[in-house]
Design an enzyme around this catalytic site. Structure first.
Site, short mmCIF file in Angstrom:
data_model
loop_
_atom_site.label_atom_id
_atom_site.label_comp_id
_atom_site.label_asym_id
_atom_site.label_seq_id
_atom_site.Cartn_x
_atom_site.Cartn_y
_atom_site.Cartn_z
N HIS A 16 9.18 87.48 31.62
CA HIS A 16 8.88 87.41 33.15
C HIS A 16 7.80 87.62 33.64
O HIS A 16 6.44 87.28 33.08
CB HIS A 16 9.17 89.72 33.61
CG HIS A 16 10.86 89.36 33.52
ND1 HIS A 16 10.85 90.85 34.62
CD2 HIS A 16 12.02 88.47 32.86
CE1 HIS A 16 12.58 90.69 33.86
NE2 HIS A 16 13.17 89.62 33.34
N ALA B 85 24.46 60.34 49.69
CA ALA B 85 23.46 59.31 49.76
C ALA B 85 23.64 57.69 50.96
O ALA B 85 25.30 57.67 50.20
CB ALA B 85 23.13 58.86 48.15
N LEU C 222 25.11 61.86 35.06
CA LEU C 222 24.80 63.14 35.83
C LEU C 222 23.66 63.91 34.84
O LEU C 222 23.51 65.38 35.04
CB LEU C 222 26.10 64.33 35.54
CG LEU C 222 27.20 64.14 36.53
CD1 LEU C 222 28.16 64.87 36.86
CD2 LEU C 222 26.39 63.52 37.54
N GLU D 291 5.53 88.74 35.55
CA GLU D 291 4.21 90.16 34.79
C GLU D 291 3.53 89.92 34.28
O GLU D 291 2.83 90.21 33.16
CB GLU D 291 4.45 91.47 36.19
CG GLU D 291 5.29 91.20 36.87
CD GLU D 291 6.56 90.70 37.48
OE1 GLU D 291 7.14 91.53 38.76
OE2 GLU D 291 6.84 89.89 36.92
N CYS E 129 8.77 95.53 34.86
CA CYS E 129 7.48 95.39 34.78
C CYS E 129 6.51 96.00 35.44
O CYS E 129 5.87 95.68 35.26
CB CYS E 129 7.54 93.87 35.28
SG CYS E 129 8.10 92.12 34.50
N TRP F 119 23.84 50.20 44.65
CA TRP F 119 22.99 50.86 45.38
C TRP F 119 22.62 51.36 46.26
O TRP F 119 21.74 50.17 46.80
CB TRP F 119 21.56 52.18 43.93
CG TRP F 119 21.29 51.53 42.99
CD1 TRP F 119 21.08 50.40 41.98
CD2 TRP F 119 21.81 52.81 42.10
NE1 TRP F 119 21.13 51.02 41.00
CE2 TRP F 119 21.75 52.26 40.71
CE3 TRP F 119 22.07 53.97 42.09
CZ2 TRP F 119 21.99 53.16 39.86
CZ3 TRP F 119 22.91 54.56 41.02
CH2 TRP F 119 22.48 54.61 39.84
#
Length: 338
Positions: A44, A149, A199, A46, A79, A165
């Protein structure tokens, strides 16, 4: 706290099911420790900051973006206990932890041990920094971003299907950065068949942060097979020979099946029009990324399918503009669901 929030963004999309938290330790007006939740959720923030500060932690002030956890896990200590043991004098918390295992108990334990605790500092930015964790806690599903897009007239492709594109290189690079901030990315079957998308993340240095690939398809499964809601596709299964040799895709039958995903707090939906519309119809989109190119296409493929609106009045008031910027010649607009 602003520095802690910036640190928390370093592993956004890599800490699920844990939140992406940032932590800064300060003593005598000097930063002595910095930490952020590591990939996979441990250590974590902390714990990382305390390890960096060492003995200097005694008497220090801790700035942390989420309430320190109060529960002991097989993967590590609480923590709140670490801060107490390190002798930290003051803890400044941006946001309370909604996880029922902590939910106020962390702050209470710190106060009971004699530490000064200040809560609610930069609460709104903290909420914005960890939307995946908070959405999973409150809605029991990932935080969903829908990316579109389009041309100026709302088209995502020519009538022939050609779409590469629509936007320029700067906008595409930004979209890849967004991919790196999500645990999983999803497209519909039609998009997969036409575009064969990878992807992945193709930015130098971030290639390892490519998200899991999900496919939305209602294709029936054979009786006796895995659950129709979600499973790994295997070579030769379900989608025909085009999937042969690739078992890296996961199948969802409906948008609501995202609730069954494990280890996914942030989901990016990239297309196509019917898939985007399906998520919108079910009210599962929390954020819109609209990349708009300065071109006109005319008779082409629309960005969205039918949303099932009864009248125009119901279309208003659903989205709030939160950011806009130019990426080369393209404009990015970011909207949050109201």
């Amino acid at each position: 706290m602003a520095a802690a929030l910036a640190l928390s963004e370093r592993t956004r999309g890599r800490t699920a099911p844990n939140p992406n938290v940032g932590c800064v330790l300060v003593k005598d007006d000097r930063v002595i420790g910095r930490g952020w939740t590591q990939p996979g959720g441990r250590p974590h923030a902390e714990a990382m900051a305390l390890a960096q500060a060492g003995e200097k932690s005694r008497g220090a002030t801790c700035y942390v973006t989420l309430e320190p956890c109060a529960h002991v896990s097989p993967r590590g200590p609480a923590c709140a206990d670490l801060l107490i043991a390190a002798g930290v004098a003051r803890v400044v918390i941006a946001l309370g932890d909604p996880d029922p295992r902590t939910n106020g108990q962390g702050a209470a334990r710190l106060r009971a041990a004699g530490l000064e605790v200040v809560e609610g500092v930069a609460e709104a930015p903290a909420r914005a920094a960890m939307p995946g964790f908070l959405t999973c806690q409150t809605k029991r599903r990932p935080f969903v971003t829908l990316k579109l897009a389009t041309s100026l007239d709302g088209r995502i492709a020519l009538a022939s299907g050609e779409s590469r594109w629509i936007t320029g290189p700067e906008a595409r690079a930004h979209a890849h950065l967004e991919r790196a901030r999500h645990e999983a990315i999803l497209v519909g079957r039609r998009t997969w068949e036409i575009d064969q998308p990878k992807l992945d993340v193709r930015l130098p240095g971030l290639e390892s942060r490519s998200p899991r690939r999900l496919l939305l398809s209602r294709h029936p499964r054979e009786s006796g097979g895995p659950s129709p809601a979600l499973s790994n596709l295997r070579p030769g299964e379900e989608m025909g020979p085009r999937f042969r040799g690739d078992d890296g895709w996961e199948l969802l039958a409906t948008p609501s099946d995202i609730a069954a995903l494990e280890g996914v707090d942030h989901l990016l939906v990239e297309g196509g029009a019917e898939t985007a519309a399906a998520f919108l119809r079910e009210g599962l989109v929390d954020r819109l990324l609209l990349y708009r190119a300065p071109i006109l296409i005319g008779a082409g493929k629309a960005a969205l399918g039918d949303l099932g609106l009864a009248d125009l009045a119901t279309a208003h008031g659903r989205w709030r503009l939160t950011d806009t910027r130019m990426l080369g010649s393209d404009r990015l607009e970011v909207y949050a669901s109201t």
